[in-house]
Design a protein around this motif. Structure first.
Motif, short mmCIF file in Angstrom:
data_model
loop_
_atom_site.label_atom_id
_atom_site.label_comp_id
_atom_site.label_asym_id
_atom_site.label_seq_id
_atom_site.Cartn_x
_atom_site.Cartn_y
_atom_site.Cartn_z
N ASP A 266 0.86 -1.17 0.00
CA ASP A 266 0.00 0.00 0.00
C ASP A 266 0.90 1.24 0.00
OD1 ASP A 266 -1.62 2.20 0.72
OD2 ASP A 266 -2.94 0.96 1.94
N PRO A 267 0.89 2.07 -1.05
CA PRO A 267 1.82 3.22 -1.09
C PRO A 267 1.51 4.29 -0.04
CG PRO A 267 0.23 3.35 -2.89
CD PRO A 267 0.02 2.02 -2.23
N ARG A 268 0.29 4.32 0.44
CA ARG A 268 -0.08 5.30 1.46
C ARG A 268 0.28 4.82 2.85
NH1 ARG A 268 -6.25 6.08 1.34
NH2 ARG A 268 -6.06 3.98 2.21
N ASN A 269 0.25 3.52 3.04
CA ASN A 269 0.54 2.91 4.34
C ASN A 269 1.41 1.67 4.10
OD1 ASN A 269 0.62 1.82 6.91
ND2 ASN A 269 -1.50 1.08 6.85
N PRO A 270 2.73 1.84 4.00
CA PRO A 270 3.61 0.71 3.66
C PRO A 270 3.60 -0.44 4.66
CG PRO A 270 4.73 2.81 3.32
CD PRO A 270 3.48 3.10 4.08
N ARG A 321 -4.91 -20.09 -9.70
CA ARG A 321 -4.02 -18.94 -9.51
C ARG A 321 -4.84 -17.66 -9.38
NH1 ARG A 321 1.55 -17.73 -12.85
NH2 ARG A 321 2.04 -15.75 -11.85
N TRP A 322 -4.44 -16.83 -8.41
CA TRP A 322 -5.07 -15.54 -8.17
C TRP A 322 -4.28 -14.44 -8.86
CZ3 TRP A 322 -9.56 -14.12 -5.75
CH2 TRP A 322 -10.21 -15.09 -4.97
N GLY A 323 -5.02 -13.46 -9.39
CA GLY A 323 -4.43 -12.19 -9.78
C GLY A 323 -4.86 -11.14 -8.78
N LEU A 324 -3.97 -10.21 -8.42
CA LEU A 324 -4.25 -9.23 -7.37
C LEU A 324 -3.60 -7.91 -7.73
CD1 LEU A 324 -5.29 -8.57 -4.45
CD2 LEU A 324 -3.04 -9.37 -3.64
N ALA A 325 -4.35 -6.81 -7.55
CA ALA A 325 -3.79 -5.48 -7.81
C ALA A 325 -4.45 -4.45 -6.91
CB ALA A 325 -3.98 -5.09 -9.27
N LEU A 326 -3.73 -3.37 -6.66
CA LEU A 326 -4.18 -2.25 -5.84
C LEU A 326 -4.18 -1.00 -6.70
CD1 LEU A 326 -2.86 -1.34 -2.31
CD2 LEU A 326 -2.45 0.24 -4.19
N ALA A 327 -5.14 -0.13 -6.49
CA ALA A 327 -5.22 1.13 -7.24
C ALA A 327 -4.33 2.17 -6.57
CB ALA A 327 -6.66 1.63 -7.30
N TYR A 349 -13.32 -10.23 -8.39
CA TYR A 349 -13.74 -9.62 -7.13
C TYR A 349 -13.15 -8.21 -7.01
CZ TYR A 349 -14.93 -14.42 -5.93
OH TYR A 349 -15.45 -15.68 -5.93
N ARG A 350 -13.87 -7.39 -6.20
CA ARG A 350 -13.42 -6.02 -5.93
C ARG A 350 -13.64 -5.71 -4.45
NH1 ARG A 350 -16.04 -0.57 -8.75
NH2 ARG A 350 -15.96 0.74 -6.86
N SER A 351 -12.69 -4.97 -3.89
CA SER A 351 -12.82 -4.49 -2.51
C SER A 351 -12.62 -2.98 -2.51
CB SER A 351 -11.78 -5.14 -1.60
OG SER A 351 -11.82 -4.55 -0.31
N ASP A 352 -13.45 -2.28 -1.75
CA ASP A 352 -13.32 -0.82 -1.61
C ASP A 352 -12.92 -0.42 -0.21
OD1 ASP A 352 -14.10 0.18 -4.28
OD2 ASP A 352 -15.99 -0.84 -3.83
N ASP A 353 -12.53 -1.39 0.60
CA ASP A 353 -12.15 -1.08 1.98
C ASP A 353 -10.85 -1.79 2.37
OD1 ASP A 353 -13.05 -3.68 2.15
OD2 ASP A 353 -14.84 -3.20 3.32
N GLY A 354 -9.93 -1.86 1.43
CA GLY A 354 -8.62 -2.42 1.75
C GLY A 354 -8.62 -3.92 2.01
N GLY A 355 -9.63 -4.61 1.51
CA GLY A 355 -9.66 -6.06 1.66
C GLY A 355 -10.47 -6.54 2.84
N ASP A 356 -11.11 -5.63 3.59
CA ASP A 356 -11.96 -6.09 4.69
C ASP A 356 -13.15 -6.89 4.15
OD1 ASP A 356 -10.36 -4.91 6.59
OD2 ASP A 356 -11.54 -3.06 6.69
#
Length: 795
Positions: A266-270, A321-327, A349-356
């Motif tokens: 996470d570039p905002r919270n490493p 196999r999973w693909g995973l990316a962060l905006a 799948y999509r998450s808008d709360d950091g994966g919660d």
């Protein structure tokens, strides 16, 4: 002490020069493999559905259960020692340099990209079996940034903001018909690829991705995928907090067959780190590309503790196999997709709360473009400036502008996508790597893709040269079709059809007549140097129940109008490939032993005697050798007790004696008495092992010259001996450490051409040993070295 690699000619430590082959193959094909169009005229697309693992099957044909890294390490060490002895004792054989012929414009599989944060237009790429390359012109052309003698297999490349470059060796995409190669750890370069030092994770086998903390460049995560064949080893997510000097396991895999394929900071919270894990194992007759270990994970304390993300995500074992990316512009926005354990796309799948929490989007299999091999891709990429602009890798490049609710196709690029990166110094510039090489878009990836003009890392299966002019060459390339190089050294090559390019040959007297083959013997005949119009050759025109991935198609050297094509039956043409007649029964042991695996029971090689048009030799994938003295009227099988029983890769007949022939074999001896090279002096009745002294690695090609030399191409180099074998020497210098799949010798000019799997086509002028001549007593098994290699001794 960790080895240091330096580009340029010099002796490398054995451990630094390993080209370790320990992963299963990948297969590519055309739409016609799925029944859509003719293989002979189609464009390259993606892998086959069935695991027809041709290159892997060869190397496991000795009954092995895995392609051991230790076997390849041993073979590379033997090759290095043989090269050192050659330089000392047979210097003329070692002095000649292999010269890169081409192609520069075809390309090959690119699996990762690193953008130099300091130098404008400078990027680095990882070629699947071709090392690390640097471009100073935004990807228009590439130059080597990796030593030719180091392992050529790559999985990841990354660069810190202060210019330190990391390379993760070993490809993490296992597959089907060609092959992926394992690596020997993580390497670091402090001078942008001029020199490299190995800095750990030697037993990781494959590094799938790096992630560097934007606020602390010494803090680096590595996703280690592990050995596809052997459980355990260095798997999972590893962390270095001292710039790569040391590594510790941050996330252990859930089980022994699970490895990490993605890691994201996470570039905002490493302190928040995400990872994708993949449970996969390849056995000789089965592949398991999913299972209970496949999963997504998050750490909120810098990688010390991890929690599996499950809220809205599947928890059953049918996960591939999973693909995973962060905006980057909205780090709480995550995207993920997964295939089934068998390979087809399962869900997005999509998450808008950091994966919660996670929500499944309405993306379906057609939109995802994964076909039945989602494990071949496994990557997602998000526009750094727009969290709703998402790219999904697949057979085609897919793009969403609505936050992954729907996807459309992005055209203009080769198939099978693996990596997409944006250049932070140039707004709107994106770089793409796929099975066809490297592309650049200055339209934010939406379109306008421009292919690199120089990317010399093509994976070749075969090569042929014109007898009339050895500058004219053709070759078959993995997922890059049949290709023609008629423009000389360094000149452009042209695509001339095919899906995967396999056997491609030029008429001995007329280079405008070219034959090209796709997988499983779908071939064509062209009188326009490979271009259209083309006449089809294959299942509809020839007789066979089964055909090898690389179906042999050969001219009779005594008559260029006579040709041979073989599936499980030998077919002969007397009108230069226009019509065919079967001249043998089934010469194999029967049909497939695994309906979902490699289709065993095919002819792999055929050779006609240059001095006797009635004499043929044939080899099969199940280890059989045959000969006929009467053009197929009677076929004689070699006593199996004389043979190693492994895959016969090539047979070749002596240029002046039809009773002398050579056969080469894949797989390993591994301490047994199995041979790699065998010779008959009595027309095929008895065979003797003449390969002792060669590195214990698969031998892929053999060529006897008219003046007493025997040349072989192997997974670990090219070697030379006398007609009767005996002592072996390394041949030439400066040949990259990629598997040599095929040799073609042009007798009048002494030009030897080698097709490598990952570094293109290379030429060498074979030195003339003064005493080598046909006067040697070929029927005397003790003769050969004396007067041949001895005449090439250093002064």
């Amino acid at each position: 002490m960790s080895p240091t690699l330096v580009r340029g000619r010099r002796a490398l430590p054995v451990a630094a020069a390993l080209a370790l082959l320990t992963a299963a193959a990948l297969t590519t094909s055309t739409p016609s493999a799925r029944g859509e169009e003719s293989l002979a005229t189609s464009s390259p697309t993606g892998p086959m559905e069935l695991p027809a693992e041709w290159m892997t099957a060869q190397r496991l044909s000795d009954g092995s259960t895995n392609l051991s890294a230790a076997k390849y390490a041993k073979a590379r060490g033997e090759a290095n020692r043989l090269a050192a002895r050659t330089r000392s004792v047979y210097r003329p054989l070692a002095d000649g340099d292999w010269r890169f012929f081409g192609p520069g414009n075809i390309g090959g599989r690119v699996v990762d990209i690193a953008v130099d944060p300091q130098v404008t237009d400078q990027i680095f790429i990882a070629a699947a079996s071709g090392g690390i390359w640097r471009s100073a012109d935004a990807g228009a052309t590439f130059a080597p940034a990796w030593p030719d003698g180091g392992t050529q297999s790559m999985g990841a490349v990354a660069m810190t903001t202060d210019g330190v470059l990391f390379a993760g060796t070993g490809e993490a995409q296992p597959g089907g018909g060609s092959i992926t190669f394992g690596g020997d750890g993580v390497y670091r370069s402090r001078d942008r690829g001029r020199t490299w030092q190995r800095v750990g994770l030697e037993n990781s086998h494959a590094i799938a991705r790096f992630a560097i903390d934007p606020g602390d460049q010494d803090r680096i995560f590595a996703a280690a995928a592990g050995n596809l064949f052997v459980p355990g080893g260095e798997r999972g997510v590893y962390l270095s907090e001292d710039g790569g000097d040391t590594w510790r396991q941050a996330l252990a895999p859930p089980n022994a067959t699970t490895g990490a394929t993605e890691v994201v900071i996470d570039p905002r919270n490493p302190n928040r780190v995400y990872a994708a894990m993949w449970d996969h194992l390849r056995e000789p007759h089965q592949r398991t590309y999913g299972g209970p270990g496949s999963s997504l994970w998050r750490s909120d304390d810098g990688g010390r503790n991890w929690q599996r993300m499950t809220n809205g995500l599947p928890t059953d074992a049918d996960q591939g196999r999973w693909g995973l990316a962060l905006a980057p512009s909205d780090p709480d926005r995550l995207y993920a997709y997964v295939g089934t354990a068998l390979g087809p796309f399962r869900a997005f799948y999509r998450s808008d709360d950091g994966g919660d929490t996670w929500t499944q989007t309405p993306v379906n299999a057609n939109q995802a473009s994964q076909s039945t091999f989602s494990w071949w891709f496994g990557k997602l990429f998000v526009d750094p400036a727009d969290a709703n602009h998402v790219f999904l890798t697949g057979v085609n490049l897919r793009r969403s502008t609505d936050g992954a609710r729907s996807f459309g196709n992005v055209g203009g690029v080769h198939a099978d996508q693996h990596v997409l990166r944006w250049d932070p110094k140039v707004p709107g510039r994106a770089y793409l790597g796929n099975d066809g090489g490297f592309y650049r878009s200055d339209d934010n990836g939406v379109g306008g893709w421009v292919k690199s003009t120089y990317e010399p890392y093509t994976q070749f299966y075969t090569v042929d040269v014109a007898e009339t002019d050895p500058v004219l060459k053709v070759g078959g390339a993995q997922d890059n079709g049949c290709n023609r190089g008629y423009s000389g050294v360094g000149g452009p090559w042209n695509a001339i059809g095919c899906g995967d390019g396999l056997q491609v040959i030029i008429h001995p007297e007329n280079p405008n007549i070219v034959f090209g083959c796709s997988q499983y013997g779908s071939c064509y005949r062209s009188e326009n140097a490979g271009a259209a119009p083309r006449q089809s050759i294959g299942p509809g025109q020839t007789t066979s129940d089964r055909r090898n991935w690389l179906t042999p198609l050969q001219f009779d050297p005594s008559d260029p109008n006579v040709m041979y094509y073989a599936g499980n039956v030998v077919n002969r043409s007397t009108d230069n490939g226009r019509t065919w007649t079967a001249i043998s029964p089934d010469l194999t042991g029967g049909g497939p032993n695994d309906p979902s695996g490699y289709p065993w029971g095919t002819i792999t090689t055929i050779a006609a005697a240059p001095t006797d048009g009635d004499k043929l030799y044939v080899g099969t994938d199940d280890g059989r050798l045959w000969w006929t003295d009467d053009l197929g009227g009677t076929w004689n099988r070699v006593d199996p007790a004389q043979l190693p029983g492994t895959w016969v890769t090539r047979v070749a007949v002596h240029p002046s004696d039809a009773n002398i022939a050579y056969a080469t074999f894949s797989a390993f001896r591994s301490g047994s008495d199995r041979a790699h090279v065998m010779m008959t002096r009595d027309g095929g009745r008895t065979w003797t092992d003449i390969g002792r002294g060669l590195p214990d690695a698969p031998v892929n090609s053999v060529v006897p010259t008219s003046d007493g030399l025997l040349l072989v191409g192997t997974d670990v180099g090219v070697f030379v001996s006398a007609w009767n074998g005996g002592e072996w020497a390394s041949l030439g210098a400066e040949l990259p450490a990629a598997a040599v799949m095929y040799l073609r010798y042009h007798e009048p000019t002494r030009q030897l051409t080698a097709a490598t799997f990952g570094r293109g086509v290379h030429d060498l002028t074979v030195p003339r040993c003064p005493a080598a001549s046909t006067r040697l007593p070929l029927r005397d098994p003790g003769a050969g070295v004396v007067g041949v290699l001895a005449s090439c001794r250093a002064a």
